[in-house]
Scaffold this motif. Structure first.
Motif, short mmCIF file in Angstrom:
data_model
loop_
_atom_site.label_atom_id
_atom_site.label_comp_id
_atom_site.label_asym_id
_atom_site.label_seq_id
_atom_site.Cartn_x
_atom_site.Cartn_y
_atom_site.Cartn_z
N THR A 144 -11.30 -6.44 10.10
CA THR A 144 -12.01 -6.73 10.40
C THR A 144 -12.90 -6.56 8.74
N GLU A 145 -14.55 -7.13 9.63
CA GLU A 145 -15.52 -7.96 9.43
C GLU A 145 -16.11 -6.66 8.10
N ARG A 146 -15.75 -5.12 8.55
CA ARG A 146 -16.44 -4.41 7.69
C ARG A 146 -14.97 -3.06 7.81
N THR A 147 -14.41 -3.53 8.72
CA THR A 147 -13.26 -2.34 8.47
C THR A 147 -11.91 -2.84 7.69
N THR A 148 -11.12 -1.96 6.67
CA THR A 148 -9.70 -2.68 6.57
C THR A 148 -9.20 -1.29 6.08
N ALA A 149 -7.36 -1.41 6.21
CA ALA A 149 -6.86 0.19 6.61
C ALA A 149 -5.32 -0.49 5.68
N TYR A 150 -5.93 0.16 5.30
CA TYR A 150 -3.43 -0.09 4.83
C TYR A 150 -3.04 1.59 4.27
N PHE A 151 -1.32 0.47 4.53
CA PHE A 151 -0.46 1.33 4.30
C PHE A 151 0.80 1.52 3.32
N GLY A 152 0.65 2.36 2.32
CA GLY A 152 1.53 2.13 1.14
C GLY A 152 2.70 3.14 0.98
N ASN A 153 4.25 2.87 0.43
CA ASN A 153 4.49 3.42 -0.10
C ASN A 153 5.57 2.83 -0.70
N ALA A 154 6.31 4.00 -1.49
CA ALA A 154 6.88 3.72 -3.20
C ALA A 154 7.35 4.67 -3.72
N TYR A 155 8.76 4.42 -4.52
CA TYR A 155 9.53 4.67 -5.13
C TYR A 155 8.82 5.34 -6.44
N MET A 156 9.18 6.57 -7.03
CA MET A 156 8.86 7.05 -8.30
C MET A 156 9.62 7.37 -9.41
N TYR A 157 9.89 6.23 -10.27
CA TYR A 157 9.93 8.04 -11.51
C TYR A 157 9.41 9.10 -12.35
N GLU A 158 9.59 9.94 -12.24
CA GLU A 158 8.08 10.46 -13.59
C GLU A 158 8.56 11.29 -14.74
N ILE A 159 8.38 11.53 -15.51
CA ILE A 159 8.99 12.32 -16.10
C ILE A 159 6.91 12.98 -16.63
N GLU A 160 7.57 14.85 -16.39
CA GLU A 160 6.48 15.58 -16.66
C GLU A 160 6.24 16.95 -17.89
N GLU A 161 5.76 17.23 -18.13
CA GLU A 161 6.05 17.99 -19.66
C GLU A 161 5.07 19.40 -19.29
N VAL A 162 5.46 20.95 -19.26
CA VAL A 162 4.57 21.47 -19.40
C VAL A 162 4.47 23.08 -21.10
#
Length: 256
Positions: A144-162
């Protein structure tokens, strides 16, 4: 010098709180909402050096967000970068950087596709390094003029280091979010609320949650007052049962 030292200590606490939250970054709060404007940029910079009887605190914090649209306004190229350093004679309170590049393609008024890559490092967090690549959909289900709403969905491949345990994790993770933006005509106040949920595909009990509320109030064409509340939860931590954090921060935003 006491008031200055108190202010510097407060800023350090804010930055340390934000570093904990840095394990999951809300891209929604950093998007630049424009109509026909093809180029936009937001940035801020903090530099501070305090010396009290030989005990010093040195701070640098820089943020840059920029967006470029194609001529037909259907393609968006989006970049986020920031660097934060807080150092004293004895140790670093924070030393981190974050880079995110995203491509958005508008297929209809409702449906969009996105692809992104990200590099994230913080020597003081449990996850000292995270690199990821992903792609997914973005739905604009309310406009609308003053309001917007989004939904998103995605695949992620991640590499994490500790670094503390010398471990490396290779994860296939889902990322979904709901984001609502509300602007107010008279005050020009802009509020965005976002919730992220990111579980592993093969172990939904290993997940991250981020809830964020952001408000911006323009005080000129270039400068805005900003306030941000975060709540972060991770059900998986290599060195503890889970990670929880929340913080409130205030600042200035510069827009070109």
């Amino acid at each position: 010098m006491k008031p200055l030292k108190t202010l510097v200590s407060f800023l350090i606490l804010c930055f340390i709180s934000n570093s904990v939250m840095g394990q999951l970054v809300n891209i929604e709060s950093k998007r630049i909402q424009t109509d026909s404007t093809r180029f936009a940029l937001k940035s801020d910079l903090l530099f501070d050096y305090t010396d009290n009887n030989g005990d010093y605190i040195f701070q640098v914090a820089s943020n840059l967000t920029t967006q470029v649209k194609s001529k037909d306004l259907k393609k968006i190229y989006f970049f986020i970068g920031n660097y934060k350093l807080i150092r004293s004679k004895a140790q670093d309170f924070q030393n981190s950087w974050f880079f995110h590049v995203r491509y958005n393609q508008k297929l209809s008024d409702v449906f969009r596709i996105e692809a992104f890559i990200q590099n994230q490092n913080n020597t003081l967090l449990t996850i000292t390094s995270r690199n990821l690549v992903g792609a997914g959909i973005r739905l604009k289900f309310l406009s609308t003029e003053r309001t917007t709403a989004y939904f998103g969905n995605a695949y992620m491949y991640e590499i994490e280091e500790v670094a503390e345990t010398d471990q490396r994790f290779f994860n296939h993770r889902n990322s979904s979010y709901l984001s609502v933006n509300q602007s107010f005509k008279n005050t020009k106040l802009d509020i965005t609320g976002t919730v992220y949920f990111q579980p592993l595909y093969d172990a939904i009990n290993n997940h991250r949650i981020l809830c964020q509320l952001k408000a911006e109030l323009p005080i000129s064409k270039i400068i805005s007052l900003s306030a941000l509340y975060n709540y972060f939860y991770s059900s998986f931590s290599p060195i503890r049962e889970n990670d929880r954090a929340s913080n409130v921060s205030f600042g200035l935003t510069f827009t070109i």
